[in-house]
Design an enzyme around this catalytic site. Structure first.
Site, PDB file in Angstrom:
ATOM      1  N   SER A 173       0.826  -1.200   0.000  1.00 15.37           N
ATOM      2  CA  SER A 173       0.000   0.000   0.000  1.00 15.37           C
ATOM      3  C   SER A 173       0.863   1.253   0.000  1.00 15.37           C
ATOM      4  CB  SER A 173      -0.942  -0.049   1.212  1.00 15.37           C
ATOM      5  OG  SER A 173      -1.884   0.998   1.172  1.00 15.37           O
ATOM      6  N   ASP A 268      -9.600  -2.581  -6.093  1.00 13.22           N
ATOM      7  CA  ASP A 268      -8.682  -1.651  -5.435  1.00 13.22           C
ATOM      8  C   ASP A 268      -8.464  -0.456  -6.362  1.00 13.22           C
ATOM      9  OD1 ASP A 268      -6.371  -0.392  -4.307  1.00 13.22           O
ATOM     10  OD2 ASP A 268      -5.651  -2.312  -3.542  1.00 13.22           O
ATOM     11  N   HIS A 298      -8.826  -3.294  -1.557  1.00 14.66           N
ATOM     12  CA  HIS A 298      -7.539  -2.962  -0.946  1.00 14.66           C
ATOM     13  C   HIS A 298      -7.431  -3.557   0.464  1.00 14.66           C
ATOM     14  CE1 HIS A 298      -3.928  -0.470  -0.737  1.00 14.66           C
ATOM     15  NE2 HIS A 298      -4.265  -0.139   0.498  1.00 14.66           N
TER      16      HIS A 298
END
Length: 324
Positions: A173, A268, A298
């Site tokens: 991330s 995502d 995500h």
């Protein structure tokens, strides 16, 4: 054809949505609330999986590009032969940058994640307490901190029992951007790097156009993304002058970068930038492995760790680490 959630995470997503509705909601540009809410979520996810036994850690410090002290946490499997032992062969290692949109996350909140990888693979990890935007560091500082950890590990490879040419950088991330940035720095500064492992990485500050078809599934929203990138880049946000070290999707020359492993969920907001990054690496002759997981948003493997898709993703990442 419309998007659908992986059936194994439907109930979990519903529960998370209910929890989010009852709590504070960060406004666009409010990085402080985003950090507070996000770290509470990370603490919740860290408690979903039992802590790995047989992993030990110790603390070190590297010097950043501006001489700031960067805290490092070194994780090893307790059964590993100590460095200096006649039976201890140099091993590969991983430098890890935690997630959190570049504005949140801590070493402590990632103990569970890092310990799992070390326990599963036997490969030691060096977790980096890189400076978070905007109050600790901005722009290229985050990637420079990860690069400082990489060069520190190379410099201490002998005493830690590490093979200096078998070190990877890895991040998820918001940690994926500084990780990719550190890989760019490693290439440009002729520092050996075995692989870059990018888990649903945050790469492109220009990713600000919502996709209505996926909006109901997002766990990291476009407003979150705006807030985070604005915190990282300040007044340079969206400008043509943004460095690819800070926002790696801005890179134009992908030649000679380290081989890459990239994975991302189909639901995502980072999906398209992750795929585009993989395509540009491939076009430049860089070996890549790309996984796009259908029906998941995500961070799904953190909050739904018992789903089959989560187990497969974690196993694939562990395999990549094990084969460094």
């Amino acid at each position: 054809m419309s998007y659908t959630l992986d059936p194994e995470i439907v109930d979990v997503m519903a529960a998370l949505a209910e929890q989010a509705a009852a709590g504070p909601r960060p406004g666009r540009g409010d990085w402080r609330t985003l950090r507070a809410v996000g770290e509470a979520g990370q603490a919740y996810m860290a408690g979903l999986v039992p802590a790995s036994s047989g992993v030990q850690s110790s603390t070190y410090y590297a010097r950043g590009h501006d001489e700031a002290a960067i805290r490092l946490r070194w994780y090893t499997k307790s059964s590993r032969e100590p460095s200096g032992s006649a039976d201890a062969a140099p091993t590969p290692a991983v430098v890890y940058a935690h997630g959190g949109g570049m504005v949140m996350g801590t070493l402590d909140l990632y103990d569970e994640v890092i310990s799992w990888y070390v326990d599963r693979t036997g490969v030691p990890f060096l977790s980096v307490d890189y400076r978070r935007a905007p109050d600790e560091g901005t722009g290229t500082t985050l990637a420079e901190d990860v690069f400082a950890a990489l060069t520190w590990l190379i410099g201490h490879a002998d005493e830690l029992g590490v093979n200096p040419v078998r070190i990877a950088v890895m991040g998820d991330s918001g940690g994926g951007g500084p990780t990719a940035g550190a890989a760019i720095l490693a290439r440009d500064r002729s520092v050996p790097l075995a692989r870059q492992i990018l888990v649903y990485p945050m790469l492109d500050d220009r990713n600000q156009t919502p996709d209505p078809a996926r909006s109901s599934y997002l766990t990291w929203t476009y407003d979150n993304n705006y807030t985070a990138w604005r915190a990282v880049l300040g007044d340079a946000f969206g400008a043509d002058t943004v460095s690819p070290v800070a926002a790696p999707a801005r890179l134009t020359d992908f030649t000679s970068l380290a081989p890459a492993y990239i994975d991302v969920g189909d639901l995502d907001i980072f999906r398209d930038e992750a795929i585009a990054y993989a395509q540009q690496l491939a076009a430049a002759g860089v070996p890549i492995e790309l996984h796009v997981h259908p029906g998941v948003p995500h961070g799904w493997e953190r909050f739904a760790p018992h789903a089959g898709s989560a187990k497969r993703a974690m196993a694939d990442r562990a395999h990549t680490v094990s084969t460094l």
